[in-house]
Design an enzyme around this catalytic site. Structure first.
Site, PDB file in Angstrom:
ATOM      1  N   HIS A 148      41.823  41.374  43.658  1.00 46.89           N
ATOM      2  CA  HIS A 148      40.891  42.526  43.013  1.00 46.89           C
ATOM      3  C   HIS A 148      40.682  43.629  44.370  1.00 46.89           C
ATOM      4  O   HIS A 148      41.190  43.666  45.437  1.00 46.89           O
ATOM      5  CB  HIS A 148      39.717  42.126  42.740  1.00 46.89           C
ATOM      6  CG  HIS A 148      38.855  41.427  43.807  1.00 46.89           C
ATOM      7  ND1 HIS A 148      38.446  41.827  44.995  1.00 46.89           N
ATOM      8  CD2 HIS A 148      38.583  39.789  44.135  1.00 46.89           C
ATOM      9  CE1 HIS A 148      37.656  41.187  45.695  1.00 46.89           C
ATOM     10  NE2 HIS A 148      38.031  39.658  45.270  1.00 46.89           N
ATOM     11  N   CYS A 156      39.410  35.017  47.626  1.00 46.80           N
ATOM     12  CA  CYS A 156      40.248  35.910  46.838  1.00 46.80           C
ATOM     13  C   CYS A 156      41.165  36.748  47.756  1.00 46.80           C
ATOM     14  O   CYS A 156      40.812  36.748  49.070  1.00 46.80           O
ATOM     15  CB  CYS A 156      39.617  36.607  45.951  1.00 46.80           C
ATOM     16  SG  CYS A 156      38.353  36.206  44.620  1.00 46.80           S
TER      17      CYS A 156
END
Length: 409
Positions: A148, A156
């Site tokens: 992202h 992430c």
């Protein structure tokens, strides 16, 4: 002006469906989900025999902080299109073990259209597909592990907004071209002989050797390998029969790889083993980076994450084990040391708060109270002869315990 409801209703229904199902009404798609790739990049793809909608593959290397985009050429083989510097990834080298360990996953994952999120709170995102079949077979847990934007990560792979807009565009266009899933290969580092020699004593080495098999298959063929899981490990290009599923925890069936692939792989491995042997014990090799020391450390970090989420006082950074701690037989001692570190941080914080409070509290002058001196008692002959027998002097009262130390801190 009166608007006819029989005209307005179908329009509103179209807008509603587009907003809920990702339709073609571009104005309803937020952020940069409709970003187009730069003309220079599109021209580069054409030169290499690629189309805008031809299939793609992602490769991630943690230690090098790189995300690569590969695309299929008209001859069926893949070539690299471009690469991006990862802005931030969470945790250390090594796989993700459990929810809360802050580890970014490593392994082979399938990104599908349903994983794309144009309305992400992190500008744009897509789910990596963790956990996969191997993760589930090994009892690994976690969810919502993304690639992202926003350059902020907790498990992430985070990019800048500009980078993720282009990466998202590559995936979006490939899905438009009919690709059903995009292979995402996540590695701790480039799996060269030199790097494998650096990490040969790491507790994650066996897992990384398994990842390297798929890495080698791609290096040989320049085609994303067919990935299956059996005996709780990855197997690559193991069978070409789509009607013969492989169970993640079952015995691996006999391989039916093409003979040409077997020979190419064996030749590749022979060269690799020679290079690896020459690197082992060689001086002036870059020191290995920190890696997670197995499930023990993952559990400790997960507990730290839970306490932090509850608002409890914890150390500023997640706890970390050394290889010596990870190999220690008495694991409770490790927990005691970590708890002591947290308690020490808490006590220090409270002492500093108390000191600041005293500095900002105005001093009040005490009014002296006159005291009367009692008349001395007449001394007896016995008292003169034996002064040690006189009435004992009262012991001073014990000092009060500082308030910030009350409670066993």
């Amino acid at each position: 002006m009166k608007i006819k409801t029989h005209i307005l209703a179908p329009l509103m229904l179209t807008l509603f469906l587009a907003g809920c199902q990702g339709g073609t009404v571009n104005d309803l798609v937020p952020n940069g989900a409709n970003t187009q790739l730069p003309a220079k990049l599109v021209q580069s793809m054409k030169t290499k025999g690629m189309t805008a909608t031809s299939p793609i593959m992602f490769r991630i290397f943690k230690e090098e902080n790189v995300l690569e985009v590969w695309k299929r050429k008209d001859n069926g083989r893949y070539d690299i299109v471009t690469s991006y510097q990862i802005c931030k990834w969470s945790g250390k080298l090594g796989p993700k073990f459990i929810e809360g360990d802050r580890q970014a996953p490593e392994g082979y994952y399938a990104v599908r259209p349903a994983h794309m999120n144009p309305k992400s709170s992190y500008y744009l995102s897509f789910n990596t597909g963790f956990p996969n079949a191997l993760d589930r077979a090994l009892g690994r847990t976690g969810a919502n592990l993304m690639v992202h934007g926003a350059c902020s990560s907790s498990g992430c792979y985070s990019m800048t907004d500009g980078q993720v807009a282009q990466i998202y565009a590559f995936a979006r266009d490939a899905f438009k071209g009919g690709q059903e899933s995009i292979q995402l290969q996540a590695y701790p580092f480039r799996m060269t002989a030199a790097n494998m020699a650096r990490y040969k004593d790491d507790p994650n080495y066996a897992f990384w050797k398994n990842l390297k098999e798929g890495y080698d298959h791609f290096e040989i063929t320049k085609v994303p390998p067919k990935v299956d899981v059996c005996e709780k490990k990855y197997v690559f290009n193991h069978t070409s029969d789509p009607n013969a599923p492989i169970a993640a925890t079952s015995t691996c069936p006999p391989s039916d790889q093409p003979e040409s692939l077997k020979m190419a792989y064996q030749s590749y491995q022979t060269n690799y083993e020679s290079a690896f042997s020459s690197m082992v014990g060689k001086g002036k090799i870059q020191a290995p980076a920190r890696s997670i020391q197995g499930l023990t450390e993952a559990k400790i970090i997960a507990e730290w994450s839970q306490r932090r989420a509850r608002g409890e006082r914890v150390t500023q950074e997640p706890p970390s084990l050394s290889p010596q701690d990870a190999d220690a037989a008495n694991k409770p001692q490790i927990m005691v040391r970590l708890a002591s570190a947290v308690a020490a941080d808490k006590a220090k914080e409270e002492r500093e708060a108390s000191k600041r409070s005293r500095m900002h509290t105005p001093a009040v002058a005490a009014t002296p109270v006159p005291q009367q001196t009692p008349a001395p008692a007449p001394m007896t002959t016995a008292a003169i002869a034996a002064p040690e027998a006189a009435a004992p002097v009262a012991a001073p009262a014990p000092a009060k315990k500082a308030w910030w130390k009350i409670g066993g801190n």
